[in-house]
Scaffold this motif. Structure first.
Motif, PDB file in Angstrom:
ATOM      1  N   LEU A  17      69.137  31.106  34.208  1.00 39.70           N
ATOM      2  CA  LEU A  17      69.942  30.691  35.353  1.00 39.70           C
ATOM      3  C   LEU A  17      71.425  30.942  35.095  1.00 39.70           C
ATOM      4  O   LEU A  17      72.141  31.443  35.964  1.00 39.70           O
ATOM      5  CB  LEU A  17      69.681  29.219  35.654  1.00 39.70           C
ATOM      6  CG  LEU A  17      70.388  28.598  36.865  1.00 39.70           C
ATOM      7  CD1 LEU A  17      69.491  27.568  37.530  1.00 39.70           C
ATOM      8  CD2 LEU A  17      71.694  27.921  36.444  1.00 39.70           C
ATOM      9  N   ARG A  18      71.886  30.609  33.886  1.00 41.10           N
ATOM     10  CA  ARG A  18      73.318  30.755  33.572  1.00 41.10           C
ATOM     11  C   ARG A  18      73.711  32.222  33.398  1.00 41.10           C
ATOM     12  O   ARG A  18      74.854  32.596  33.680  1.00 41.10           O
ATOM     13  CB  ARG A  18      73.643  29.965  32.316  1.00 41.10           C
ATOM     14  CG  ARG A  18      73.445  28.453  32.478  1.00 41.10           C
ATOM     15  CD  ARG A  18      73.896  27.688  31.254  1.00 41.10           C
ATOM     16  NE  ARG A  18      73.644  26.257  31.420  1.00 41.10           N
ATOM     17  CZ  ARG A  18      72.556  25.627  30.981  1.00 41.10           C
ATOM     18  NH1 ARG A  18      71.620  26.302  30.336  1.00 41.10           N
ATOM     19  NH2 ARG A  18      72.399  24.328  31.178  1.00 41.10           N
ATOM     20  N   GLN A  19      72.792  33.050  32.956  1.00 39.19           N
ATOM     21  CA  GLN A  19      73.126  34.444  32.671  1.00 39.19           C
ATOM     22  C   GLN A  19      72.945  35.366  33.869  1.00 39.19           C
ATOM     23  O   GLN A  19      73.516  36.456  33.902  1.00 39.19           O
ATOM     24  CB  GLN A  19      72.262  34.950  31.515  1.00 39.19           C
ATOM     25  CG  GLN A  19      72.586  34.304  30.180  1.00 39.19           C
ATOM     26  CD  GLN A  19      71.685  34.792  29.067  1.00 39.19           C
ATOM     27  OE1 GLN A  19      70.766  35.575  29.294  1.00 39.19           O
ATOM     28  NE2 GLN A  19      71.964  34.344  27.842  1.00 39.19           N
ATOM     29  N   SER A  20      72.175  34.933  34.863  1.00 40.60           N
ATOM     30  CA  SER A  20      71.828  35.841  35.960  1.00 40.60           C
ATOM     31  C   SER A  20      72.992  36.111  36.905  1.00 40.60           C
ATOM     32  O   SER A  20      73.099  37.192  37.474  1.00 40.60           O
ATOM     33  CB  SER A  20      70.660  35.262  36.755  1.00 40.60           C
ATOM     34  OG  SER A  20      71.077  34.097  37.458  1.00 40.60           O
ATOM     35  N   GLY A  21      73.848  35.126  37.107  1.00 39.50           N
ATOM     36  CA  GLY A  21      74.926  35.278  38.083  1.00 39.50           C
ATOM     37  C   GLY A  21      74.458  35.174  39.515  1.00 39.50           C
ATOM     38  O   GLY A  21      75.241  35.393  40.455  1.00 39.50           O
TER      39      GLY A  21
END
Length: 305
Positions: A17-21
């Motif tokens: 979730l945090r890395q997807s953007g």
């Protein structure tokens, strides 16, 4: 649970979730929110007390939008419903819920929805729509139930279930309050004060407000129907009592002359000629019968009987 908003709601890990953007949906318990809220970077110190949520509302903050939901239990609207809170910004929305209600709603969205143009606004529209998805069917069932009770009243059945009419009226009142609160929340979203939503996508909130207005009108009409059924029942009861009083009045009026005759000849004065006459007794009987017949014919013609 964590989800990414793609052509549908896709489960993911917190790291993904945090890395997807991409815009996201998160469903956390109160303890998980207290522990991880800084990672969502919403700049708020929201500490919702889920047990004391009393209404559905939204509040605009400097860099977030927060609020609460109180969802009546459609199986028993008199009982406390589901309670949960939320916080959102342009990146996504976090639900704080320990009851499982949000997970159930999201599972239904995942099952039934697939989007050509996915967005946070479209997810919010489908989420809000799920809250009232079966309400029109519920009100139709109430309408049919009221029609049956109304028919039983018109047929003169004394077992008309007026307690059920009062229950329906109470349920509809709860729905009206719920709709009014959802309308307020939808207006806050449509206002888009913080610019979290794309301007072209605020039309989803406008569509939701239109649907809520129709549901509110239907609930108001149904509430008026319960009042009409209650008024009809009271009218039928009054009419029944009036018929009884009319009958008692007729009987009393018929026997008043007979009472007068009985009292008159019960005085037994010495020189009352009828007492000595052999035709006195038959004459009094004939006069009494004539009075009864004439009175009944008169009342019948006047439609008092």
């Amino acid at each position: 649970m964590y989800y990414l908003i793609r052509d549908t709601i896709v489960p993911c890990s917190a790291e993904e979730l945090r890395q997807s953007g991409q815009q996201y949906v998160a469903v956390l318990t109160q303890e998980e929110w207290s522990r991880d809220r800084d990672s969502f970077d919403m700049g708020i110190e929201l500490e919702p007390e889920l047990d004391v949520i009393h209404n559905t509302k939204a509040e605009v903050n400097y860099d977030s939008l927060t609020g609460t939901f109180l969802i009546p239990d459609r199986r028993n609207l008199a009982e406390p419903g589901s309670r949960f809170a939320f916080a959102l910004d342009e990146k996504g929305i976090v639900f704080i819920d320990g009851s499982g209600t949000v997970d159930t709603l999201i599972a239904e969205i995942r099952r039934a929805k697939k989007w050509r143009f996915p967005s946070l606004e479209r997810f919010l529209y489908d989420f809000l729509e799920q809250l009232v998805h079966w309400d029109l069917t519920l009100m139709e069932s109430y309408e049919l139930e009221l029609d049956r009770i109304e028919d039983s009243i018109l047929e003169g059945k004394h077992e008309a279930n007026m307690a059920r009419v009062n229950d329906i009226r109470g349920d509809v009142r709860e729905l009206c309050v719920h709709y009014e609160q959802l309308i307020d929340l939808g207006q806050e979203l449509e206002e888009n004060e913080n610019g979290f939503f794309r301007e072209e996508n605020t039309r989803y909130f406008h569509l939701f407000l239109n649907r809520m207005a129709r549901l509110h009108d239907a609930a108001t009409s149904l509430r008026d129907h319960t009042m009409q059924v209650r008024d009809l029942y009271n009218y039928q009861q009054e009419a029944s009592q009036n018929r009884i009083m009319t009958l008692l009045t007729v009987v009393t009026t018929v026997f008043m002359p007979l009472t007068l005759i009985a009292g008159w000849y019960g005085m037994n004065f010495r020189y009352m000629p009828e007492l000595e006459s052999p035709l006195g007794y038959p004459a009094v009987i004939l006069v009494s019968v004539a009075i009864v017949v004439v009175s009944l014919v008169y009342f019948k013609r006047r439609k008092w009987m």
